[in-house]
Design a protein around this motif. Structure first.
Motif, short mmCIF file in Angstrom:
data_model
loop_
_atom_site.label_atom_id
_atom_site.label_comp_id
_atom_site.label_asym_id
_atom_site.label_seq_id
_atom_site.Cartn_x
_atom_site.Cartn_y
_atom_site.Cartn_z
N ARG A 168 29.73 -19.15 -2.84
CA ARG A 168 29.86 -18.32 -4.02
C ARG A 168 31.33 -18.01 -4.31
O ARG A 168 31.75 -17.97 -5.46
N ILE A 169 32.09 -17.83 -3.25
CA ILE A 169 33.52 -17.57 -3.45
C ILE A 169 34.20 -18.77 -4.09
O ILE A 169 34.93 -18.65 -5.08
N ALA A 170 33.90 -19.97 -3.55
CA ALA A 170 34.50 -21.19 -4.11
C ALA A 170 34.14 -21.32 -5.57
O ALA A 170 34.97 -21.64 -6.44
N ASN A 171 32.86 -21.06 -5.85
CA ASN A 171 32.37 -21.11 -7.22
C ASN A 171 33.13 -20.15 -8.13
O ASN A 171 33.59 -20.50 -9.21
N THR A 172 33.26 -18.90 -7.64
CA THR A 172 33.92 -17.86 -8.44
C THR A 172 35.34 -18.26 -8.80
O THR A 172 35.76 -18.16 -9.95
N VAL A 173 36.07 -18.75 -7.79
CA VAL A 173 37.48 -19.11 -8.02
C VAL A 173 37.57 -20.28 -9.00
O VAL A 173 38.35 -20.26 -9.96
N ALA A 174 36.74 -21.31 -8.79
CA ALA A 174 36.80 -22.49 -9.65
C ALA A 174 36.43 -22.13 -11.08
O ALA A 174 37.11 -22.52 -12.03
N VAL A 175 35.34 -21.37 -11.23
CA VAL A 175 34.91 -20.99 -12.57
C VAL A 175 35.98 -20.14 -13.25
O VAL A 175 36.30 -20.34 -14.43
N GLY A 176 36.57 -19.22 -12.47
CA GLY A 176 37.63 -18.38 -13.03
C GLY A 176 38.78 -19.22 -13.56
O GLY A 176 39.28 -18.98 -14.66
N PHE A 177 39.15 -20.23 -12.78
CA PHE A 177 40.26 -21.09 -13.19
C PHE A 177 39.92 -21.85 -14.47
O PHE A 177 40.71 -21.88 -15.42
N VAL A 178 38.73 -22.44 -14.48
CA VAL A 178 38.34 -23.24 -15.65
C VAL A 178 38.25 -22.36 -16.90
O VAL A 178 38.70 -22.73 -17.98
N GLN A 179 37.69 -21.15 -16.73
CA GLN A 179 37.58 -20.25 -17.87
C GLN A 179 38.95 -19.90 -18.42
O GLN A 179 39.16 -19.90 -19.63
N GLU A 180 39.87 -19.61 -17.50
CA GLU A 180 41.21 -19.26 -17.94
C GLU A 180 41.85 -20.42 -18.69
O GLU A 180 42.50 -20.25 -19.72
N ARG A 181 41.64 -21.62 -18.16
CA ARG A 181 42.18 -22.81 -18.83
C ARG A 181 41.61 -22.97 -20.22
O ARG A 181 42.32 -23.28 -21.17
N GLU A 182 40.31 -22.76 -20.33
CA GLU A 182 39.67 -22.88 -21.63
C GLU A 182 40.21 -21.84 -22.61
O GLU A 182 40.41 -22.12 -23.78
N ARG A 183 40.48 -20.65 -22.06
CA ARG A 183 41.01 -19.59 -22.92
C ARG A 183 42.38 -20.01 -23.45
O ARG A 183 42.68 -19.85 -24.63
N VAL A 184 43.21 -20.56 -22.56
CA VAL A 184 44.54 -21.01 -22.97
C VAL A 184 44.42 -22.10 -24.03
O VAL A 184 45.13 -22.09 -25.04
N ILE A 185 43.49 -23.03 -23.80
CA ILE A 185 43.31 -24.13 -24.76
C ILE A 185 42.89 -23.59 -26.13
O ILE A 185 43.43 -23.99 -27.16
N ARG A 186 41.95 -22.66 -26.10
CA ARG A 186 41.50 -22.08 -27.38
C ARG A 186 42.66 -21.41 -28.11
O ARG A 186 42.84 -21.57 -29.31
N GLN A 187 43.46 -20.68 -27.32
CA GLN A 187 44.60 -19.97 -27.90
C GLN A 187 45.57 -20.97 -28.55
O GLN A 187 46.06 -20.74 -29.65
N GLN A 188 45.81 -22.08 -27.84
CA GLN A 188 46.74 -23.08 -28.38
C GLN A 188 46.18 -23.72 -29.63
O GLN A 188 46.91 -23.98 -30.60
N GLN A 189 44.87 -24.00 -29.62
CA GLN A 189 44.25 -24.59 -30.81
C GLN A 189 44.46 -23.67 -32.01
O GLN A 189 44.79 -24.12 -33.11
N GLU A 190 44.24 -22.37 -31.74
CA GLU A 190 44.40 -21.38 -32.80
C GLU A 190 45.84 -21.43 -33.35
O GLU A 190 46.06 -21.44 -34.55
N ALA A 191 46.79 -21.48 -32.42
CA ALA A 191 48.20 -21.49 -32.81
C ALA A 191 48.53 -22.73 -33.63
O ALA A 191 49.20 -22.66 -34.66
N ILE A 192 48.01 -23.89 -33.20
CA ILE A 192 48.28 -25.13 -33.93
C ILE A 192 47.69 -25.02 -35.33
O ILE A 192 48.31 -25.40 -36.32
N ARG A 193 46.48 -24.47 -35.38
CA ARG A 193 45.83 -24.37 -36.68
C ARG A 193 46.62 -23.48 -37.62
O ARG A 193 46.76 -23.76 -38.80
#
Lengths: 124, 302
Positions: free
Chosen positions: B148-173
């Protein structure tokens, strides 16, 4: 006659100005239209400005009423300008197909006044 | 809770999980946590060494890796002890926020957590190798929590990455639809690239706001940079023109390419009410006339 109208109508020189409040009831809009069509000649006004800055939803009834108002006023020999349509409202209106064609529009009261004054000058 | 080794020569995962439910997991976990606390320094160093060996987190210096390893280790042990993952989650998000700009990849983050899991498991093997049934029960308690710990850390990382990507998409738009004032009350809106319905909508909204905030009377929309246009987008353009008019502004469209002109006529979009001028220069000149400007070369001035 004026007492029956919920929407106050101000007179500024040869222009009548009506300012709509948010969420104005349909019945008041119709009353306003009747009153303005009567007043415009009695007051010897040459222009009418309807300020819709406060309106955040413009439905088909309201926009049709305003369009009819403009046509009636034209028949009574004066000009109408609708001023202060908000960006979001304008966007929603065109999506609903409420184009208010043949009705003059302006950004705000000041612009509406400037528009009418230009019209008065060109028509002498 | 007595189990003979002979019964389970090859313990199946599901029987393990069952055992974890019925065993005294809290007690075992407590023992486990005590062990991990006791050997903190050594296990942490072992882990950091394994990270370097596996060539993970190469974007970070050894000191940084060790510092993060310490923090992750403590959070890991705490999550094991308390069974709550909020603190670890928050730390994972915070860590991701710091390391994503340094181009740390998902496989590295997952890799280091799995390495820690491995290092700790090995240390448990070493400690309990004499008592196989106890080791078995310890692992029953450890594995689900570690997963569960491994899962939590990995999911946290991917979510953060997705958030950054969304933010960048917004900025580009946002960058892609500048509304510019070229003169008092005259805006230009150069459109470049593909227009999809979402961008078309955003473009309209920005333009309408721009008209209001700049008190514009004339807008020149230049679509020289638009290669193709379909019916949906053409209709959107017409709507933009009409909405601008409701705000009291006149729109001039410039730079319609031959292809777009052909498409628009073929699909039968009514552009009758739209005023069009060949190029941007012509459009600006037309707009200046509408606003009452006249541009005269300096030497010709009286």
């Amino acid at each position: 006659m004026r007492d029956a109208v919920e929407i106050p109508v101000l007179r500024q020189g040869s222009v009548l100005i009506a300012t709509l409040r948010p969420a104005v009831p349909d019945v008041d809009l119709v009353r306003l239209r009747t009153a303005l069509v009567e007043e415009v000649v009695r007051m010897r006004s040459r222009g009418v400005i309807v300020d819709v800055t406060a309106i955040d939803v413009m439905d088909s009834f309201a926009s049709r009423t305003l369009q009819e108002l403009a046509q009636m006023i034209r028949l009574r020999g004066a000009e109408t300008v609708i001023v202060g349509i908000q960006p979001d409202v304008a966007f929603a209106m065109v999506q609903l197909g409420l184009r208010m064609e043949d009705v003059a529009t302006a950004l705000d009261l000041e612009e509406g006044m400037a528009y009418l004054n230009r019209k008065f000058q060109t028509s002498g | 809770m007595l189990q003979t080794d002979g019964d389970r020569p090859d313990p199946l995962p599901h029987s393990r999980r069952e055992a974890a439910h019925f065993a005294e997991p809290t007690l075992l976990l407590r023992e486990l946590v005590a062990h991990l606390r006791q050997n903190r320094t050594q296990l942490r160093e072992e882990w950091a060494r394994r990270i370097t060996e596996a060539k993970l987190l190469t974007a970070m210096s050894d000191e940084e890796v060790f510092a993060e390893a310490t923090a992750v280790y403590d959070n890991y042990v705490e999550a094991l002890e308390t069974g709550t993952f909020e603190a670890l989650q928050a730390y994972a998000r915070n860590l991701s926020e710091r390391i994503i700009p340094r181009r740390v990849e998902t496989h590295e983050v997952v890799g280091i957590v799995l390495l820690l899991r491995d290092v700790l498991a090995r240390s448990l093997f070493a400690k309990y190798q004499a008592d196989f049934s106890k080791l078995d029960r310890i692992l029953d308690a450890y594995e689900p929590a570690a997963n569960r710990i491994a899962n939590t850390v990995a999911v946290g990382f991917v979510q953060e990455r997705e958030r950054v990507i969304r933010q960048q998409q917004e900025a580009i738009r946002e960058l892609s639809t500048p509304v510019l004032q070229v003169r008092e009350r005259l805006l230009i809106l150069p459109i470049i690239g593909l227009i999809d319905p979402q961008r078309a909508r955003q473009l309209t909204e920005q333009l309408l706001r721009g008209i209001r905030s700049n008190r514009a009377k004339v807008v020149v929309i230049d679509i020289t940079g638009v290669a193709a246009m379909d019916a949906t987008v053409a209709n959107h353009l017409v709507q933009t023109v009409e909405a601008s008019r409701l705000l009291g502004a006149t729109v001039i469209v410039t730079g319609l390419s031959p292809e777009i002109a052909q498409t628009i006529v073929k699909i039968g979009v009514d552009l009758g009410k739209m005023s069009t001028v060949g190029d941007l220069q012509g459009g600006i000149e037309q707009a200046e006339r509408l606003l009452g400007y006249k541009v005269v070369p300096i030497e010709q001035r009286p």
